[in-house]
Design a protein around this motif. Structure first.
Motif, short mmCIF file in Angstrom:
data_model
loop_
_atom_site.label_atom_id
_atom_site.label_comp_id
_atom_site.label_asym_id
_atom_site.label_seq_id
_atom_site.Cartn_x
_atom_site.Cartn_y
_atom_site.Cartn_z
N ARG A 191 28.28 -87.71 134.54
CA ARG A 191 27.10 -87.92 133.70
C ARG A 191 26.23 -89.06 134.24
NH1 ARG A 191 28.59 -86.21 127.64
NH2 ARG A 191 30.53 -85.13 128.00
N GLU A 192 26.89 -90.06 134.85
CA GLU A 192 26.12 -91.16 135.43
C GLU A 192 25.25 -90.64 136.57
OE1 GLU A 192 26.79 -95.25 138.04
OE2 GLU A 192 28.51 -94.23 137.13
N ARG A 195 22.25 -88.77 135.23
CA ARG A 195 21.21 -89.70 134.75
C ARG A 195 20.32 -90.14 135.91
NH1 ARG A 195 23.50 -91.81 129.91
NH2 ARG A 195 23.86 -89.90 128.71
N TYR A 204 15.54 -88.70 126.82
CA TYR A 204 16.85 -88.35 126.29
C TYR A 204 16.80 -88.39 124.77
CZ TYR A 204 19.11 -88.38 130.83
OH TYR A 204 19.49 -88.07 132.12
N TYR A 227 23.43 -82.79 128.75
CA TYR A 227 22.18 -83.16 128.08
C TYR A 227 22.12 -82.45 126.73
CZ TYR A 227 17.16 -83.97 127.37
OH TYR A 227 15.96 -84.36 126.86
N CYS A 243 17.18 -81.43 132.38
CA CYS A 243 17.78 -82.38 133.32
C CYS A 243 18.26 -81.70 134.59
CB CYS A 243 18.93 -83.12 132.64
SG CYS A 243 19.78 -84.31 133.70
#
Length: 422
Positions: A191-192, A195, A204, A227, A243
Motif C-alpha cells: 500500500r505504501e 501511495r 483519498y 483504494y 489509483c
C-alpha cells in the motif's frame, strides 16, 4: 477532523488510518486480519534484497543443484531440468506448473520489485510502472521456491539411501535466495508503494465521505491497491480504480459459484491423485510404482521421521484439511450463518496460506525424474498421480483466490444495518 479511510480486505470493515511505530502491523478491529505495516527505509531495504535475490537467482539457474552418481555413471540437474524432463515425457501440464512456480513467478517477483522500487528510490520513472506492480499481486502467490527447497530435501533424502549425491553450487544459492526473497517482501507494505505510484492530485477518501458512518454508507474497495471508492463510484458496476486502474467491484463477481466449481474439481482429482502412482522407480532392472502414501511409508522405513511427517502433512493432511475447511466456509457464507465470524475468517486465511505447500511432492518428482535417468540401473518416471495431485493443489488455490472472504461478514453487516446485534 477528517481521517483517511482504509477497508479490511477480509471483512470490509472501515477504519481510519493512524500512524503506527516502525516494525508494527495494524490489524482489523473486527476480524484481526493485517491492514498495513510500518518500516523505516522500507523501499531502500526491499530494493537491496531484490538485487541480492536477482544475483542469487542467476546463480541458482546457471549451476547444477545436485549431482547423482551410481555404478560409475552420474547425472546432474538444474532448476530447469525438471521442467524439460516433464515436457519431454509428455507431461505438459506438470512442466508448465513447475516452470511457473519455480522459475517464472519468482523471477517476475524479483524483477517487478526492482522495476518499481528503483525509480521510486532515485526519483525517475519507467513506463507502465503501475501495471507492473499490479502484475506483482498476481505473481506473488505462485512463487514457490521455498516449497521447492523442501521438495529438494525430500528428494535428497530418498537418493542418499542408494547413491552418492553431492549438492551443487545452485543448491546453496537456492538456500540463500529463499530467505532473501522473503525479506524482500516482508520489508515492504504494498500500500505504501501504491501511495507513491498514485496519480498526482489523487484524493483519498476520508471520514467525511461516509456521512452516515459504518452502518449506512456504501463503499467499494479495490482488490489490488486497497483504494476505497465512495459515493456514486461505489455503486458503479463498471467502476475503475483511480489509483491503479483495476476494475472495482463491491464483491467479486460470482465469487461463491466460481469457488465451488474449483473446489469440486479439486475433490474429483484428489481420488486419482492417491490411487495412481506419482512416479515409477526402476532400480537394477526392478520397477516399482510409488503412490503418495507408499512414499511416506518408505521414508518411515528408512528412519527419516521428520521428512516423512513433513511430506505426510503437506501431501495428505493439508489437501484434505483445505477441501473440508473451504467447503465449510463456503456453505456458511452461502447459507448466511452468523456464528464465530472472526474465527471463520482466521481459518480461511490460514487455509489460503498453507495450500501451496502441497506442491512438495510435485517438486520432488520433478527433481528425481530429471536426475535419476540411468536406464535399467536407475530411472524415475513421473506418473499420472503427480498430474492429478498437481491439479488438486492448483484448483484449491484458485478456489481460495476466487472466494471473497467479505461474504463471511455480509450477514453481520446486514444485521448491523437493520439495527440488530450480529
Amino acid at each position: 477532523m477528517s481521517h483517511r479511510l482504509i477497508a479490511c480486505d477480509h471483512c470490509d470493515y472501515l477504519h481510519t488510518e493512524e500512524e503506527i511505530p516502525p516494525g508494527h502491523v495494524a490489524r482489523c478491529a473486527r476480524c484481526g486480519s493485517p491492514l498495513y505495516q510500518s518500516q523505516n527505509n522500507s523501499i531502500e531495504r526491499s530494493l537491496a534484497f531484490a538485487f541480492t535475490a536477482l544475483m542469487l537467482f542467476i546463480l541458482a539457474n546457471a549451476f547444477p543443484i545436485l549431482r547423482f552418481s551410481m555404478e560409475g555413471r552420474s547425472e546432474s540437474n538444474t532448476l530447469a531440468s525438471g521442467v524439460l524432463t516433464f515436457w519431454n515425457e509428455g507431461f505438459m501440464f506438470l512442466a508448465l506448473m513447475v516452470g511457473l512456480t519455480s522459475i517464472i513467478a519468482p523471477l517476475l517477483l524479483i524483477m517487478a520489485y526492482i522495476y518499481v522500487l528503483l525509480p521510486l528510490r532515485f526519483g525517475f520513472n519507467f513506463p507502465a510502472i503501475r501495471k507492473v506492480w499490479r502484475i506483482l499481486a498476481v505473481a506473488r502467490p505462485w512463487s514457490m521456491l521455498d516449497v521447492f527447497l523442501i521438495g529438494l530435501l525430500v528428494a535428497l533424502t530418498k537418493l542418499n539411501d542408494f547413491a552418492d549425491v553431492i549438492a551443487g553450487p545452485a543448491f546453496y544459492a537456492v538456500c540463500i535466495l529463499i530467505p532473501t526473497s522473503l525479506l524482500m517482501s516482508a520489508q515492504l507494505d504494498p500500500r505504501e508503494v501504491w501511495r507513491k505510484l498514485a496519480p498526482v492530485g489523487l484524493k483519498y477518501p476520508t471520514t467525511d465521505d461516509i456521512a452516515t458512518g459504518q452502518a449506512g454508507g456504501r463503499w467499494a474497495t479495490c482488490e489490488v491497491c486497497a483504494y476505497v471508492l465512495t459515493g456514486d463510484a461505489a455503486h458503479d458496476p463498471h467502476a475503475k480504480c483511480p489509483c491503479c486502474g483495476a476494475a472495482v467491484h463491491h464483491r467479486k463477481p460470482r465469487s461463491l459459484s466460481r469457488a465451488w466449481a474449483f473446489l469440486i474439481s479439486a475433490a474429483v482429482f484428489y481420488i486419482p491423485a492417491n490411487v495412481f502412482p506419482i512416479m515409477s522407480v526402476t532400480m537394477l532392472g526392478n520397477t516399482e510404482a510409488d503412490t503418495i502414501l507408499s512414499g511416506v511409508s518408505a521414508l518411515i522405513d528408512a528412519g527419516e521421521w521428520p521428512i516423512a511427517m513433513v511430506v505426510f502433512c503437506a501431501s495428505i493432511v493439508v489437501p484434505v484439511f483445505k477441501l473440508v475447511v473451504l467447503a465449510w466456509v463456503y456453505i456458511a457464507a452461502g447459507m448466511g450463518f452468523a456464528g464465530p465470524l472472526r474465527q471463520r475468517t482466521r481459518i480461511y486465511r490460514i487455509t489460503e496460506l498453507i495450500g501451496r505447500w502441497s506442491m512438495i511432492d510435485v517438486f520432488m518428482v520433478s527433481i528425481l525424474a530429471a536426475l535419476v535417468k540411468l536406464g535399467n540401473i536407475a530411472t524415475v518416471v513421473p506418473g499420472f498421480g503427480a498430474v492429478a495431485f498437481c491439479a488438486v493443489v492448483i484448483l484449491t488455490m484458485l478456489s481460495a483466490m476466487a472466494f471473497d472472504p467479505r461474504l463471511i461478514w455480509d450477514r453481520a453487516i446486514m444485521k448491523m444495518q437493520q439495527g440488530t446485534p450480529s
